[in-house]
Design a protein around this motif. Structure first.
Motif, short mmCIF file in Angstrom:
data_model
loop_
_atom_site.label_atom_id
_atom_site.label_comp_id
_atom_site.label_asym_id
_atom_site.label_seq_id
_atom_site.Cartn_x
_atom_site.Cartn_y
_atom_site.Cartn_z
N ARG A 1 0.83 -1.21 0.00
CA ARG A 1 0.00 0.00 0.00
C ARG A 1 0.87 1.26 0.00
O ARG A 1 0.55 2.25 -0.67
CB ARG A 1 -0.96 -0.03 1.19
CG ARG A 1 -2.08 -1.06 1.01
CD ARG A 1 -3.10 -0.97 2.12
NE ARG A 1 -2.58 -1.43 3.40
CZ ARG A 1 -2.60 -2.69 3.81
NH1 ARG A 1 -3.10 -3.63 3.02
NH2 ARG A 1 -2.12 -3.02 4.98
N PHE B 1 0.83 4.05 -2.92
CA PHE B 1 0.59 5.47 -2.61
C PHE B 1 1.72 6.33 -3.18
O PHE B 1 1.47 7.38 -3.80
CB PHE B 1 0.49 5.67 -1.09
CG PHE B 1 0.35 7.11 -0.71
CD1 PHE B 1 -0.88 7.75 -0.78
CD2 PHE B 1 1.45 7.84 -0.29
CE1 PHE B 1 -1.02 9.08 -0.45
CE2 PHE B 1 1.33 9.18 0.05
CZ PHE B 1 0.10 9.80 -0.03
N ARG C 1 1.30 6.66 -6.92
CA ARG C 1 0.22 7.60 -7.26
C ARG C 1 0.66 9.04 -7.00
O ARG C 1 0.38 9.94 -7.80
CB ARG C 1 -1.03 7.29 -6.43
CG ARG C 1 -1.80 6.06 -6.90
CD ARG C 1 -3.16 5.94 -6.25
NE ARG C 1 -3.13 5.99 -4.78
CZ ARG C 1 -2.99 4.94 -3.98
NH1 ARG C 1 -2.83 3.73 -4.50
NH2 ARG C 1 -2.99 5.09 -2.68
N ASP C 2 1.41 9.23 -5.93
CA ASP C 2 1.90 10.56 -5.58
C ASP C 2 2.88 11.06 -6.64
O ASP C 2 2.86 12.23 -7.04
CB ASP C 2 2.55 10.52 -4.20
CG ASP C 2 2.62 11.88 -3.54
OD1 ASP C 2 1.65 12.65 -3.70
OD2 ASP C 2 3.64 12.15 -2.87
#
Length: 153
Positions: A140, A144, A147-148
């Motif tokens: 996860r 993240f 995506r960031d």
């Protein structure tokens, strides 16, 4: 002390042996055979013949030395006080895992750095990691961060 539910009462001297027949080397061979069987199971393939022979020989030897636990359901058990008994107990557990009905729930952790197996007992059989708090959390965090990075472009 008990490790992963296995009663082990071994001192370091109990693990001594000749180089050719060292207990830890025998454990490694059983581990490799078990890993080959588990790999085959999660891939829907037959167990390689060499792994099957090794597991069968170790399991039969362990069963010959085991005693029945006096509680139902009947299970073979081994009290561990020597390295040979530890190997026999491990062989019993490998045999139980490989012959049990729950082998259809066997999964490999989705974390590419892990390689552990687990039995997926989730309601919809969608579990992805051996440990959600460890491998799942790392996945996860990586997702993240990815995506960031995409948003920052």
């Amino acid at each position: 002390p008990a490790h992963h539910g296995l009663p082990l009462n071994l001192a370091p001297a109990d693990l001594e042996g000749t180089a050719r027949n060292h207990p830890l080397e025998r454990v490694r061979h059983l581990r490799e055979a078990a890993a080959a069987a588990l790999d085959a199971a999660v891939s829907g393939q037959p167990v390689p013949a060499s792994a099957l022979r090794h597991i069968d020989a170790a399991w039969r030897q362990a069963l010959a030395r085991a005693e029945l636990d006096p509680f139902l359901p009947l299970r073979h058990t081994i009290s561990v006080h020597t390295a040979d008994q530890a190997l026999d107990l491990l062989a019993l557990e490998v045999g139980r895992l490989c012959s049990g009905d729950d082998v259809s729930s066997l999964r490999r952790c989705d974390d590419s750095d892990c390689g552990w197996y687990f039995l997926d007992t989730s309601r919809n059989h969608s579990r992805r990691w051996c440990d959600s708090g460890d491998c799942g959390n790392r996945a996860r965090v990586r997702a993240f961060a990815e995506r960031d990075r995409r948003r920052a472009r």
